[in-house]
Scaffold this motif. Sequence first.
Motif, PDB file in Angstrom:
ATOM      1  N   GLY A  95      38.143   3.006 -28.177  1.00 31.70           N
ATOM      2  CA  GLY A  95      36.876   3.281 -27.507  1.00 31.70           C
ATOM      3  C   GLY A  95      36.843   4.670 -26.910  1.00 31.70           C
ATOM      4  O   GLY A  95      35.930   5.450 -27.159  1.00 31.70           O
ATOM      5  N   CYS A 133      40.511  -2.152 -21.379  1.00 33.32           N
ATOM      6  CA  CYS A 133      40.718  -0.733 -21.122  1.00 33.32           C
ATOM      7  C   CYS A 133      40.049  -0.365 -19.814  1.00 33.32           C
ATOM      8  O   CYS A 133      38.853  -0.610 -19.635  1.00 33.32           O
ATOM      9  N   VAL A 192      38.413  -3.667 -25.486  1.00 33.96           N
ATOM     10  CA  VAL A 192      38.183  -2.860 -26.675  1.00 33.96           C
ATOM     11  C   VAL A 192      39.356  -2.996 -27.626  1.00 33.96           C
ATOM     12  O   VAL A 192      40.426  -3.480 -27.262  1.00 33.96           O
TER      13      VAL A 192
HETATM   14 ZN   LIG Z   1      39.177   2.980 -23.602  1.00 29.28          ZN
END
Ligand SMILES: [Zn+2]
Length: 69
Positions: free
Chosen positions: A37, A8, A15
């Motif tokens: 996340g 990410c 994540v």
């Molecule tokens: Zn993220």
Amino acid sequence: MSDREFHCDTCEGVVLFEAPPCVDGHGADCPELVCTGCGAAVLIATFAFRAPRLDRRRRTTRPPHRQAA
Ligand SMILES: [Zn+2]
Ligand SMILES: [Zn+2]
């Protein structure tokens, strides 16, 4: 279900992404994954775990999904 881990950009790391509640009627086949996340990053699962450049044909049985900009 299809929980997966991806990088990410917002979280700056790998994540877990999971399918958000689908409002488009895809159900379990919904290709969208949202970052657990930050909750902001969304990716289309089909490009994440399939070779996009080898699978750009319109031979899919599924309806085209709305692409995030
Ligand atoms: Zn993220
Ligand atoms: Zn969907």
